[in-house]
Design an enzyme around this catalytic site. Structure first.
Site, PDB file in Angstrom:
ATOM      1  CB  THR A 101      -0.892  -0.075   1.367  1.00 20.19           C
ATOM      2  OG1 THR A 101      -1.689  -1.320   1.053  1.00 20.19           O
ATOM      3  CG2 THR A 101      -1.704   1.290   1.367  1.00 20.19           C
ATOM      4  CB  SER A 152      -8.367   0.042  -2.664  1.00 21.31           C
ATOM      5  OG  SER A 152      -8.769   0.015  -1.435  1.00 21.31           O
ATOM      6  N   GLY A 207       2.763  -2.909   8.453  1.00 23.05           N
ATOM      7  CA  GLY A 207       2.866  -3.606   9.691  1.00 23.05           C
ATOM      8  C   GLY A 207       4.221  -4.161   9.721  1.00 23.05           C
ATOM      9  NE  ARG A 258     -28.707  -4.096  34.202  1.00 26.06           N
ATOM     10  CZ  ARG A 258     -27.756  -3.306  35.233  1.00 26.06           C
ATOM     11  NH1 ARG A 258     -27.036  -3.813  36.107  1.00 26.06           N
ATOM     12  NH2 ARG A 258     -28.213  -2.023  35.197  1.00 26.06           N
ATOM     13  N   GLY A 293     -23.565   1.424  29.977  1.00 27.00           N
ATOM     14  CA  GLY A 293     -22.594   2.184  30.228  1.00 27.00           C
ATOM     15  C   GLY A 293     -21.351   1.292  30.373  1.00 27.00           C
ATOM     16  CB  THR A 338     -10.668   0.266   5.208  1.00 31.26           C
ATOM     17  OG1 THR A 338     -10.227   0.548   6.676  1.00 31.26           O
ATOM     18  CG2 THR A 338     -11.962   1.046   5.095  1.00 31.26           C
ATOM     19  CD  GLU A 360      -4.697  -8.143   4.121  1.00 34.05           C
ATOM     20  OE1 GLU A 360      -4.797  -8.490   2.849  1.00 34.05           O
ATOM     21  OE2 GLU A 360      -3.937  -7.788   4.987  1.00 34.05           O
ATOM     22  CG  ASP A 403     -13.195   0.700   0.777  1.00 35.47           C
ATOM     23  OD1 ASP A 403     -13.231   1.197   1.935  1.00 35.47           O
ATOM     24  OD2 ASP A 403     -14.069   0.683  -0.175  1.00 35.47           O
TER      25      ASP A 403
END
Lengths: 666, 666
Positions: B158, B164, B197, B329, B423, B444, B446, B448
């Site tokens: 990239t 892309s 990476g 809950r 929360g 997005t 590998e 988009d």
């Protein structure tokens, strides 16, 4: 889904208007339109915020504790300049203008959202509770220090076991006549106060909501002021725990509080709506316990209005970055060989971003109406004037509904904008990371959005007359079951408004308006919004009554109709939002700005109808050819809005320094 | 939107089945069903991951640099035990099983996602590129060190200016015959490698994608190995920049790379598909430059399959927490006075969570089919067998489409689950913070998702025969314009499959199946999915051709139909996903597990049709009474699935230690 048949392209739509009619709106004029009455307040905040722009980068790297201190410093700086205390009384150095305070708060959302949230906790919730639930003695004792930034405090309402169901809190405040004190106790872990801002590090006092008990008798939830921290250490009997790291808003020190028989003087009860005499006699000017509770909860209204407004501003920041990027970034050859096309010239990219701009404008104007209502009601109340009960309930309903729609809109818009910037949108420097992480909680704080929509629905189904005495479904089902359906519907504003607009529509008299009126006719669009609401209210009431008459358990009945009830609320709020947009545009003078707003208004109306077109078709109000026509028209409107898209977002006037994202904007 | 008319409640649906038919599926059997062929591999990873559970808490607080080191250590630990190298050749110590490697990777997504992503970068992308694009000399030189965890590297594809659109990268590798070297150059900042990476801290080598230039002639994008770091410092001529803080995945050291005439030996060209002789003669077994490019890009397929699978696993983690919480809950009185109701007994809560469970199962099974296809094609290719070009394209299309749907599903599911925990869902300790932040980029990276769906659509519209020579819209529009519409449609699988299923449906012969068949008939559901796809393909082709014949610019034509084209791709992938689910259920033996899966299958089918019911109505395949009936049935199915909801999520077998969220689960 898309239209695929060019033959249905209508001949009566704006599609045929010449390209020459692209408006050339003046950006500053649009900003003035968006800013509304409090333009000067907003402008001042926009001028001061860039001084604190560094905080946005520091948020990425500072450890939680250090970041909390920086946020606190910033809040105190802003306070010293008066931007955070516009809603507190002038007698103590505040601005005395609730509307202005919301405007300032909304504008703070352009910057770091921990700062904004801490301002909300400190001055809206804590200061607001002392102001609105307390009386002169409380104001005299604390307000000057609050306004001066010398006293930080908490709004300790939510408990671990009772999130949105405040009436059920477990904390107890028992009056001890022997010592003229209240004894505050946390009976179990489910009743600890949770997610409380300012609790983990900075708060000295807390407004604690507890079940008031006098002489063994419970009087419901009341608020009293409890010291929680002395010289930086937990006050005796108070246990404090840090909520720890969160997805976002890590500059706000959320914590948990337990009270182990903490004693406070009787005067610490915030006694505007109820008091206890030294002898232990409880009295209140409001007779019904339920009504008293909801009057006290009225302070939450301000919080909901604030959060909704913050959601609108956060959406603006995201759109400003993504739309400007899409107007610069080229990707793939499309139009001609060798030339890459701008992202914003792709139909799908327009579809993804432009209706979000339209909705952001709509919500901006709806929020303006809401803030106006809040200002009237609260100013009247502060001046000791009688506020009509129904006006207060309408305000609460509108605040709840607008908050839900605006915060869901923020979540959706920020996500779409992040994705529309690709991998770059994932880098913190490009701003979406903080926007996403910090705003994510908006959909559930100050009341879970689904619970808030139920509050809206309840008001609609009971014409605000059932009393907001109980948020629960059990009460609502039983109440609605006791009314005649015709009564429910006759009372709705939507029915009256629908009749009114039908009168002026072609085919309205014969109830053929949905066939005869043009889809770009604003009255047609209004009729669609109103019809949907009216029909949903009527049928929801009918289903509830049918279920109860058939002898079914109210809980089961409610569970069955819950999605319908929520759809009713949503339709109601959508109608209010759309009407606010319509009213705004109708009040504009002719010119390029008005034409630009008319395009956005149509885009908002038709994309909203399009999103729910299945419902309109199923309920006989939309033929399939017309439904396809609406889709075509949404696409046409996107093409027409595209040339002014950057103007529309630049009008949001987000200060350049706060956008960061330099790589995306150059 | 909801049904409000009890009268339309159908009599032929499962609603009338007695409550006694609630299945009691065995959780372990469901896990086995979900795990499929690679159950043992998944189980081993599930056993080892809890040893690294501390990392989930450390991710909250460790500074970026320290966290990166911890993640690296963890990756190396997992590598030492062989869990990360199952896809690399046995000759060098790997597992030699690509399918198993994907299964292990998917299971890693139960834990910290930086670890998983770094594994993907190192062994999938870097190791995979050396394996699949290189030849024996490259394998011999580097593969043992890669498998041994001694050599970390990057996949440098990239670029900042060409996200892309890989064919347009600007980096150049020029052959210099005088020195037998390639000279790698970054001509401008738009051509810097970005988001890479392993680049910012740990990578020593990079597989760099560059425009290959030999004797002044360009041959398109090729990959070659370039050292980027020596003894921890940037290699001469290489500039490295840290991408800095991100919304999530901060344990992965993403960086940017610039090459300033960096020289590498000729042998560093990964020459499986093209080579350059010492004299500077370029040769390739693949004649077409476009086809060669897409063959090389085939390595990306593995990455897309992996990311989609990770999305499915992340959805499972979120659902496990939210569904178990909703089953414990209690909030608000609903059924009877004084008793609070379980969240999961609310109709709306069921609506929010249960269809997401169904879709997660569907995607799990679709992913299994995809991994099977990947395994076949890659294993054949690794064994030197000829792979049919169309099979490869079908795999690429399926990988692209499944990745898009699975990652959007993850984003949506995690968001819904977070909100459904209120929360508490915002606190990092409760797991959603990392899930949200870390998975957000999946939509997005590998590729988009919108671009990937365009790739899918292109395959459909050209019957995979147009060559994937150009991802751009220009080429696609021109190609489609040159085909007869009937040819396009006749070729589609959807048409053939629709005809086949119609044969067995009541009313199928007269094309009245949509009226006569029952909505719970799987063949009816299949027909709906197939009809939609077939109709969208046909009309998309027709609109493109109509636009071109009318003399319009291809870019404008494409922009106009883009939403239609993407809807076509989505319909196609939805059909594949549904068919995978159907096939899985059909192969099951009778019993409680099968009955549970039949309920989920119906819920998935009908909620998917419901979501797009406007389209089906508009296209004459769904009457409004039947549309309402489908909504009623979705609600019925939610009621029926509710009693087994926790079984269904417990079957995801997320290791307890990785769930964290103790307060929500006890």
């Amino acid at each position: 889904m898309s239209d695929e048949n060019a033959a249905v392209r209508p001949t009566d739509t704006a599609a045929d208007a010449p390209a020459a009619t692209t408006p050339r709106p003046d950006v500053a004029s649009l900003t003035a339109l968006l800013d509304g009455e409090y333009a000067a307040v907003r402008q001042r905040v926009r001028e001061v915020l860039p001084e604190h722009a560094d905080l946005l980068a520091e948020a990425e790297t500072l450890p939680k504790e250090a970041f909390r201190e920086r946020v606190k410093e910033t809040v105190l700086d802003l306070t010293a300049d008066g931007h955070t205390v516009l809603g507190l009384p002038t007698a103590y150095g505040g601005g005395g203008d609730i509307g202005a305070s919301i405007a300032a708060f909304e504008t703070l959302a352009n910057g770091d959202l921990s700062v904004m949230t801490k301002v909300g906790v400190q001055f809206g919730l804590f200061g607001g509770a002392i102001l609105q639930l307390g009386t002169a003695k409380h104001h005299d004792r604390w307000m000057a220090d609050i306004v001066g930034g010398r006293l930080l405090g908490c709004f300790a309402m939510t408990e671990t076991g009772h999130g949105s169901d405040v009436a059920s809190v477990g904390t107890v405040a028992r009056y001890d006549a022997a010592t003229d004190e209240f004894v505050v106790t946390t009976p179990d872990d489910a009743s600890r106060k949770d997610y409380i801002g300012n609790a983990a590090a900075h708060g000295e006092l807390a407004v604690v909501f507890a079940q008031l008990e006098v002489n063994g008798e419970r009087h419901g939830v009341h608020a009293l002021v409890v010291p929680i921290r002395v010289d930086g250490q937990p006050a005796p009997g108070v246990r404090i725990e840090d909520c720890g790291h969160k997805l976002g808003l890590n500059g706000v020190d959320n914590g948990r509080l337990w009270f182990d028989d903490v004693r406070v003087p009787r005067e610490n009860l915030l006694d505007r709506f109820a008091s206890v005499s030294a002898e232990g006699v409880y009295s209140s000017p409001i007779e019904s316990q339920g009504r008293r509770f909801f009057t006290m909860l009225g302070t939450l209204v301000q919080g909901r209005v604030s959060v909704g407004g913050a959601g609108v501003t956060a959406s603006k920041v995201a759109l400003t970055i993504a739309v400007n990027y899409a107007d610069r970034r080229r990707q793939f050859e499309a139009g001609e060989k060798g030339v890459e096309q701008l992202l914003l010239d792709y139909g799908m990219h327009q579809r993804r971003l432009l209706p979000l701009i339209a909705r952001t404008y709509a919500l901006n104007f709806a929020q303006e109406v809401l803030v106006g209502n809040l200002h009237s009601v609260f100013t009247a109340s502060a001046n000791g004037q009688e506020v009509d009960e129904k006006d207060r309930k309408l305000l609460e309903s509108r605040a709840a509904g607008t908050k839900a729609l605006a915060t869901w809109h923020a979540t959706r818009t920020i996500q779409e904008c992040r994705e529309a910037c690709g991998g770059a949108g994932y880098l913190s420097v490009n701003r979406f990371a903080a926007l996403k992480a910090d705003t994510d909680v908006f959909t559930t704080f100050e009341g879970d959005n689904h619970v808030l929509l139920q509050l809206v629905a309840k008001g609609l189904l009971t014409d605000y007359s059932g009393g907001f005495s109980n948020l629960d479904q059990f009460g609502m089902v039983k109440f609605v079951a006791g009314l005649a359906v015709d009564t429910v519907v006759e009372r709705t504003a939507a029915r009256r408004l629908l009749e009114r607009v039908k009168d002026v529509l072609p085919g309205g008299k014969e109830d053929h308006w949905d066939v005869e009126a043009g889809i770009l006719d604003t009255d047609y669009q209004l009729a669609m919004f109103r019809f949907r609401e009216e029909h949903l209210v009527e049928t929801a009431a009918r289903r509830i009554q049918g279920g109860v008459k058939a002898g079914r358990n109210p809980g089961e009945v409610f569970s069955d109709v819950q999605d319908h009830v929520l759809a009713t609320a949503r339709a109601h709020v959508e109608r209010l939002v759309f009407e606010a947009f319509v009213d705004k545009v109708k009040a504009m003078e002719d010119g390029d700005e008005r034409y630009a707003m008319e395009l956005l208004l149509d885009l908002h109306a038709l994309s909203t109808i399009e999103a729910d077109r299945a419902w309109f078709i199923e309920h006989g109000r939309l033929s399939t050819p017309r439904s396809k026509q609406i889709t075509v028209e949404v696409n046409n409107l996107c093409r027409k809005v595209r040339p002014i898209a950057t103007d529309l977002v630049d009008a949001f006037a987000v200060p350049e320094e706060l956008l960061r994202a330099e790589a995306l904007r150059s």
